[in-house]
Each structure stands twice: as C-alpha cells, then as structure tokens.
Design a protein around this motif. Sequence first.
Motif, short mmCIF file in Angstrom:
data_model
loop_
_atom_site.label_atom_id
_atom_site.label_comp_id
_atom_site.label_asym_id
_atom_site.label_seq_id
_atom_site.Cartn_x
_atom_site.Cartn_y
_atom_site.Cartn_z
N UNK A 1 0.83 -1.21 0.00
CA UNK A 1 0.00 0.00 0.00
C UNK A 1 0.86 1.26 0.00
N UNK A 2 1.89 1.27 0.83
CA UNK A 2 2.79 2.42 0.86
C UNK A 2 3.49 2.60 -0.48
N UNK A 3 3.93 1.50 -1.06
CA UNK A 3 4.59 1.57 -2.37
C UNK A 3 3.63 2.14 -3.41
N UNK A 4 2.38 1.70 -3.38
CA UNK A 4 1.38 2.19 -4.32
C UNK A 4 1.17 3.69 -4.17
N UNK A 5 1.10 4.15 -2.95
CA UNK A 5 0.89 5.57 -2.71
C UNK A 5 2.07 6.39 -3.20
N UNK A 6 3.26 5.91 -2.93
CA UNK A 6 4.46 6.67 -3.27
C UNK A 6 4.84 6.60 -4.74
N UNK B 1 -7.69 9.95 -7.79
CA UNK B 1 -6.44 9.85 -8.55
C UNK B 1 -5.19 9.82 -7.66
N UNK B 2 -5.40 9.69 -6.36
CA UNK B 2 -4.26 9.72 -5.44
C UNK B 2 -3.30 8.56 -5.66
N UNK B 3 -3.83 7.34 -5.81
CA UNK B 3 -2.97 6.18 -6.05
C UNK B 3 -3.77 5.03 -6.62
N UNK B 4 -3.04 4.05 -7.16
CA UNK B 4 -3.63 2.82 -7.70
C UNK B 4 -2.82 1.65 -7.16
#
Length: 87
Positions: free
Chosen positions: A52-57, A67-70
């Motif tokens: 999840x952290x990787x996806x956000x960053x 559109x914040x993250x996928x």
Amino acid sequence: MAQSHRHRAKLADELIEKGLVNIEAHVISSQAYAALKKPEKAQFHHDVAAALLHSILSTGDGKTKETAFRGDRHFRGTHTEVVDKVD
C-alpha cells in the motif's frame, strides 16, 4: 502480555474489515501477530502495508481521492484479493 497482543490483533483486524487499505491497522496486526508467534499472519500484514505504501508513493497524482494512487503490479500479483478493493 499475550492478551494485549491478541486484543491489538483483534481490533486491527476489525478495522481492516471495515477498510482494507488501512495501513496503520496492517502495521499493528503485523506487530501483534509477530509477538504472538504467528509469522505467516505477521508477514501477510507487513506485505500488505508495504505494498500500500509503495502504491501511494509510486503512482497517481495525489490531487484527488480518485487519482491519489492505484494498486501496483507487484501488489496485484501477490495479493489479488486485496487489489480488487484498492483499485
């Protein structure tokens, strides 16, 4: 002490059921299960929090909730059932 770890794991798992992308709850679950000598559950929650952290960053533009993250490809390949709720 074990009672406290079981309680933390239970509460964190309840939060995860309400919202699978709760990173803090996955971290708490990972720590609690590690203390309870349940390495498979601890590793699962660690991996989900890390993905999840990787996806956000690494994805999205962060401008809006939509559109914040996928979910990313590694996350998809490792925990398919999780990604369906992240995307």
